[in-house]
Design an enzyme around this catalytic site. Sequence first.
Site, PDB file in Angstrom:
ATOM      1  N   SER A  24       5.365 -16.481  55.973  1.00  0.00           N
ATOM      2  CA  SER A  24       6.518 -16.770  55.020  1.00  0.00           C
ATOM      3  C   SER A  24       6.551 -15.317  54.070  1.00  0.00           C
ATOM      4  O   SER A  24       6.702 -14.440  54.643  1.00  0.00           O
ATOM      5  CB  SER A  24       6.319 -18.006  54.020  1.00  0.00           C
ATOM      6  OG  SER A  24       7.480 -18.186  53.439  1.00  0.00           O
ATOM      7  N   HIS A  62       8.733 -24.763  59.355  1.00  0.00           N
ATOM      8  CA  HIS A  62       8.436 -23.465  58.642  1.00  0.00           C
ATOM      9  C   HIS A  62       6.979 -22.927  59.405  1.00  0.00           C
ATOM     10  O   HIS A  62       6.144 -23.686  59.393  1.00  0.00           O
ATOM     11  CB  HIS A  62       8.356 -23.641  57.479  1.00  0.00           C
ATOM     12  CG  HIS A  62       8.202 -22.215  56.638  1.00  0.00           C
ATOM     13  ND1 HIS A  62       8.776 -20.966  57.038  1.00  0.00           N
ATOM     14  CD2 HIS A  62       7.522 -22.004  55.469  1.00  0.00           C
ATOM     15  CE1 HIS A  62       8.599 -20.351  56.371  1.00  0.00           C
ATOM     16  NE2 HIS A  62       7.814 -20.775  55.226  1.00  0.00           N
ATOM     17  N   ASP A  72      13.700 -22.626  61.665  1.00  0.00           N
ATOM     18  CA  ASP A  72      12.880 -22.514  60.475  1.00  0.00           C
ATOM     19  C   ASP A  72      13.799 -22.720  59.333  1.00  0.00           C
ATOM     20  O   ASP A  72      14.666 -22.093  59.154  1.00  0.00           O
ATOM     21  CB  ASP A  72      12.059 -21.133  60.597  1.00  0.00           C
ATOM     22  CG  ASP A  72      10.972 -21.282  59.382  1.00  0.00           C
ATOM     23  OD1 ASP A  72      11.363 -21.582  58.039  1.00  0.00           O
ATOM     24  OD2 ASP A  72      10.047 -20.529  59.488  1.00  0.00           O
TER      25      ASP A  72
END
Length: 521
Positions: free
Chosen positions: A235, A491, A463
Amino acid sequence: MSKKLIVAVAVVWALVLAGGIGIGVVLLTGDDGDGGGSDRKAGSTDGPGTDGSEPSGRKTLEDFYDQEITWNGCGSNECGTLEVPIDYQEPAGGTIRIALERRKASGDRLGSLVVNPGGPGAGGTYLAEQADAYFAPALLERYDIVGFDPRGTGESSPVDCLTDDELDEWIAADPDPDTPEEVAEGQEGSEEFWKGCEAKSGDVAAHVSTVEAARDMDVLRAALGEDELDYLGFSYGTRLGATYAELYPDKTGRLVLDGAVDPSLSARDGSLSQAGGFETALRSYVADCVEGGDCFLGSSVEEGVATIKDLVDSIDKEPLPTSDTEGRELTVGLAFYGLITPLYSEDNWVLLDQALREALEGTGTTLLRLSDFYGSREGGRYTDNSLEAISVINCLDDPWSITVDEVPDNFADFEKASPTFGRVFAWGLTSCNGIPFSATDEPDLEIDGSGAAPIVVLGTTRDPATPYEEAVAMAEQLESGVLVSRDGDGHTAYNKGNSCIDDAVHGYLIDGKVPDDGLKC
């Protein structure tokens, strides 16, 4: 409206900055990431002032690179600290300590793998503490897993802006203000938030940018005795890794960036991208319900999404009761975070089923618990400072903002990207109003990683937090970028049951085999 609530109305907007909603690696059924079970306070400092800084015994940057980490036992792992300058432009000034945790390789050791879970604002030592949950045995056998709390987070001189009571009202507030009075009070509250950061956190709050955290990683690399940095970031951790590659291409080893962000996006465009990502994830969740037959939300995706939107609108008008022992109700702000949190992982859709069924029947208990997970709230307190740190780091990296009067002009674009969440993200464009400090270290860094070794970029097609298109863009912008795609929901891509992805990651990190650019899994 109380002063605390005024603060809350404004500051909740900060959580929906471009890239702002980012839990990173998520296991809702496991520990919530506060480092529970460890007996160390590795990054706490006892220096003078409120910012956790210490007088420096080191006069040059080379002095920091020459340090050796003292490792002490903490549970089954080792913990230590890394001393770094608050300001890399003035390394002889004050210092802070970065909290570290290391899970040593169980077999034939290849080296150190530095890891980061995302955020920004999340501490990363828990990735080493709970390494069995996040990394496959193949990596655990060959690498020391080294987690760290980036500066300003976790136990690394954490920034502080609000009390726990103020945080409660912050996350509970309406992220889409309904009246002119709420808007005006929210604007005033934004100023109060930034004043709190400045008063409670001192110089540290002005030095928690991504560039400075990347510089810390290079000092860490040297202190670990590694000639190059091997790194796995999730991320926001992909932005951190790409920034490292830009600053230190000759020290960049095997980097894997999972759930990648597009570092070239403006704050507005990044927020638009993420709004669309959560809309896609929500519709994928509803589609799964509809395809399963007898969906409690409706007989079509549009009907199901409308049911959820109507539910949120009704909670805005009247909060739902819960069984919370503190007597808290489910407000619309809490409902928003309770709704988006399980969208991070397909495995958690069953929790969203339960939460929405309860809410449609008039009870908000499970949505409240999901919101508490997002905010790291447990036992009536917040176990980390991630809600505050995310705002400070984002606004240091990109302080661009608009006035509240300009927000309605953005509604059309944001509602087109996300009919369900668009207006919330549009209000997020005001988040940096009133920030009293600015980044001093490479604030306008352009990232292409020229000269770096191959960098593997992972993207997941649906995502919610880092939309797939951003991974494509990062791989294109990095001169040595290699794109690997996972067709799926949730994610990030690694260690999610997709052997094609895992084989590509292990092949590169362990054997140095670069996957084919464009590999689809």
